[in-house]
Design an enzyme around this catalytic site. Sequence first.
Site, PDB file in Angstrom:
ATOM      1  N   CYS A  85      39.647  48.948  37.336  1.00  0.00           N
ATOM      2  CA  CYS A  85      40.479  50.106  37.653  1.00  0.00           C
ATOM      3  C   CYS A  85      40.385  51.157  36.551  1.00  0.00           C
ATOM      4  CB  CYS A  85      41.921  49.646  37.909  1.00  0.00           C
ATOM      5  SG  CYS A  85      42.915  50.871  38.770  1.00  0.00           S
ATOM      6  N   HIS A 202      41.559  44.998  41.870  1.00  0.00           N
ATOM      7  CA  HIS A 202      42.137  44.194  40.789  1.00  0.00           C
ATOM      8  C   HIS A 202      41.951  42.701  41.049  1.00  0.00           C
ATOM      9  CE1 HIS A 202      44.350  47.250  38.432  1.00  0.00           C
ATOM     10  NE2 HIS A 202      44.475  47.885  39.589  1.00  0.00           N
ATOM     11  N   GLU A 204      42.200  40.402  38.975  1.00  0.00           N
ATOM     12  CA  GLU A 204      43.161  39.632  38.173  1.00  0.00           C
ATOM     13  C   GLU A 204      44.504  39.490  38.885  1.00  0.00           C
ATOM     14  OE1 GLU A 204      42.749  42.757  37.940  1.00  0.00           O
ATOM     15  OE2 GLU A 204      44.372  43.816  36.916  1.00  0.00           O
TER      16      GLU A 204
END
Lengths: 236, 808
Positions: A85, A202, A204
């Site tokens: 990002c 994302h 994560e």
Amino acid sequence: MNFSVLQFPASNCDQDAVHAVRHLGHSARLVWHKDAALGDADCVIVPGGFSYGDYLRCGAIARFSPVMQTVKQFADNGGLVLGICNGFQVLTESHLLPGALIRNRDLQFHCENIFLKTATNDSPFTSKIPAGKILRVPIAHGEGCYFADEETLAKLKANNQILWQYCDKDGNLTDSANPNGALLNIAGICNENRNVAGLMPHPERACEPLLGSDEGKWIFESIFAALKNKTVAAAA
Amino acid sequence: MTEPAITPELVAKHNLTPEEYAHAVEILGRTPSYTELGIFSVMWSEHCSYKNTKPLLKTFPTKSPKILVGAGEENAGIIDVGDGIAIAFKIESHNHPSAVEPFQGATTGVGGIVRDIFTMGARPVCAVNSLRFGPITANGESDISNSKAEIANNRRLFAGVVSGIAHYGNCFGIPTVAGEVYFDKTYQGNPLVNAFCLGVLRHEQITRGAAKGVGNPVFYVGPATGRDGLAGAAFASQDLTEESAEQQRGAVQVGDPFMEKLVCEACLELLATGAVAGMQDMGAAGLTCSTCEMAARAGTGIEIELDKVPQRAANMSSYELMLSESQERMLIVVHKGREEEVKRIFDKWDLPWAEIGIITDTGHMKVRHGGKLVVDIPARKIADESPVYQREAKEPAYIAEVKAFRLDGIADTIAPADVLKKLLAFPSIASKNWVYRQYDHQVRDGSVVLPGSDAAVIRIKTDSLPVMSAELAAKVGDPTVSEKLIAMTVDCNGGYVYLDPYEGAKSAVAEACRNLACSGALPLGATDNLNMPSPLKPELFWQIKESVRGLAEGCKAFNAPVTGGNCSLYNQSPAGPIDPTPTISVVGLIEKLEHVTTQWFKDEGDAIILLGEAVDQADPIFGLGGSAYLQVIHGKKNGSPPRCDLEVAKTLHTTLIGLIQSGLVKSAHDCSEGGLAVALAESCISQLIARDTPRLIGATIDLSVVAASRQSAADQTEDKNAALSRDAATVRLDALLFGETQSRIVISCKALDAVKVVERAKLMGVPAVQIGKVGGDKLTVKTASGEFSAPLTELHDAWWNSIARAMA
């Protein structure tokens, strides 16, 4: 494996990246942007957030932080660098990756799950993603529309540098599946040497079933595998 | 610079009554200076002093063994959630600034509440908001239709507020996980913006806003002080007038989420050093409020030098410096001898800091500027001796009319499928995806149930907690904590509250707790935001008083003590007062991950069960009073709202939780605006897999069973008139489908478990009946008067895209 997660002022996915790596069984620590040393990092993550408040331009100020010089050297020496990002934006601003991320085409911030097609398994960031697996991963950005000139796009294609593209649930690269207007539905790319990658989604945030999806883990698993191969190769 | 002389006109301009001014003179023993007058003005504004509502607020339940910091003690209340972990949360309004400047009004609303949370030593982990605007769509021929210009302005305010919240929350890095938005003409010109924040910490990390330790230095940290937001607290405590939009723009602060993120990280890092004796954010009334309150809480005095305060503009007067509401600033009292640690950490984060003063034992707040003593006020007296008013309350005349409202002359529906689509598309009911998609709702890796279900659920994990001091880390040993699941929601149907403030406020609490129950959570505590009109008119004060009575009873019944909140009075535009809107946010705990429940149907073949009485038989208008149906289809905001029996509600919630904990419930969705039909439709269409990828799953419903049981119940009554109206209910399709009778929940379970679920619910005293099963691509509903059916794609389109279409 040791992951160094950079921390710029107003990085805000830094702790999430550390959490995900640790959750998947490896070690991670934060590296303050004013530090010029990365320590014994096997991989560097440039995390999401709003470094320097995204003032001037996303990622435009962060590239001047002392730590970015070290990250450049690390990448030049073949080290693995993943930008997520805002981290992707920092890497394009730093010219570690080609192209730029501009305002979403509808001028709105988008936080939603999207589907990702892996364009190639030939990279340290994608090798372990099961063939044909469409990943469901969240995005959260206002400036994630990947943009590059014709020449750069041609090069990306020729070198197989496009790693991920937005698609629908069946893997079709449709316009409506593209949340931000990115050219060629590009969600993430790597450099020519294939050791630096950036993506807007994302992973994560998608490493545990309780968060709705654990399919982002395949990206981390790919990195773990690449690092393991590297260690084995170095030892041999 | 010469300061203006204190005249009665100047006093009046500061919104102080002659009596209040006389009291100020008495406290000082002399005429106040101009700066002191400004200080009294903001400290005794409603926003800071609660002078009109204090007697009412005392009736809230505020005690529970789990409360670690209670209402009114500090910037936010704190509740124990077990294993040494606690949560801090609070809601606060930013209505007036948002009316004038929607983007900045909303950003600073979020910024202010986030600061209140990390001021307590907690790490902010999620945000929620409650918003009200005028209509964003034309409502056909009904009497609530609106002009094009008004609609355009309402859309501008709505878009501005949403992007302000998004801008601040997204950049700060806090997930905005839940919220509610209503659109009604009553809020035209006076939108409501209530922001909620929740943070987490260990018990030992609770930080107090007290100026402790005589001789300790006082630090100012954060960006420099400018002229923005001068006397915003006083502005927030006045009526909005035609001129206010232009004149008061300067009273609106400007938010900088980047600064706030740095200040938050630096403060949490500083707290972990143990060098901090007390901390308070500079919110309303800036330096004034923070210094006075900190000294008052500790019973000490405080002395500051304005020349040392970082300043953004040249030649700022002491009046301006004391009253500025420049954002993202903190006041920190540091243990003497540990000043270097403050300097080191704030330098690391490139943040301005200045040592501006010292804690004294005089009990006075003294301010020096340019070598002169410009303020000398007994801190405790100004903080604690603020005026308190017992306002007069009188039931407004309209209430009698509302109570007399009957359904005679309102034709029953003959096109239920069309009505259902209209209700689903009504912006107050429609999906708010256009809103929450603009908010980052997943940052911090904790969002378990995203916006779009009855309540948001987050998990608290070890690394959610603030960094520990070395001392605490040694004491704690293994820092790993067992993860906690926290559910939260915010609710209030202002229309109900207008029609019956007491019942409406009870219903707000009941709905919030019902939402929590549907997610698998039991309430821990609540925070309220009274958005009210002027307290000076007896009819309006009656609304405030009755609302508070309802909230207090509701919170008591559900064991949800109020840990703090906010009062916003004078919410009225030239068009008139707003509907009283006592927003209530309830926070709850879910015991285990497998208890987390969402509202959408899961699998084909599952049984659908209605818990609760289908229609309130004792209500002469069968739950249609104040309903979305009457408003959208018949253009009427009238009739007594559905009665809220708290005992019935409580039994329903505990029964549902019991069923969930037994692993029997696959989905649970409460019936609220739009009634049973809307709840059923939402259960079919509200699951979102990913962008443009909803998961639609149909249902076949038979409500003739429900009607039959009601008929027999009506036959057994003695009261002839009541029986007559009940008979009417059995034939009124609109009441059955769209009535908003309270305490009803639609659940689904495995077909094999259906009998068990129904029996267990009945055993607990909760009416329960299987009304259908999950499956197909349509919602089909059979009633005593026929059958209707609607394709899910059509229902979904009406519900999902309605707001986006209005805003395109």
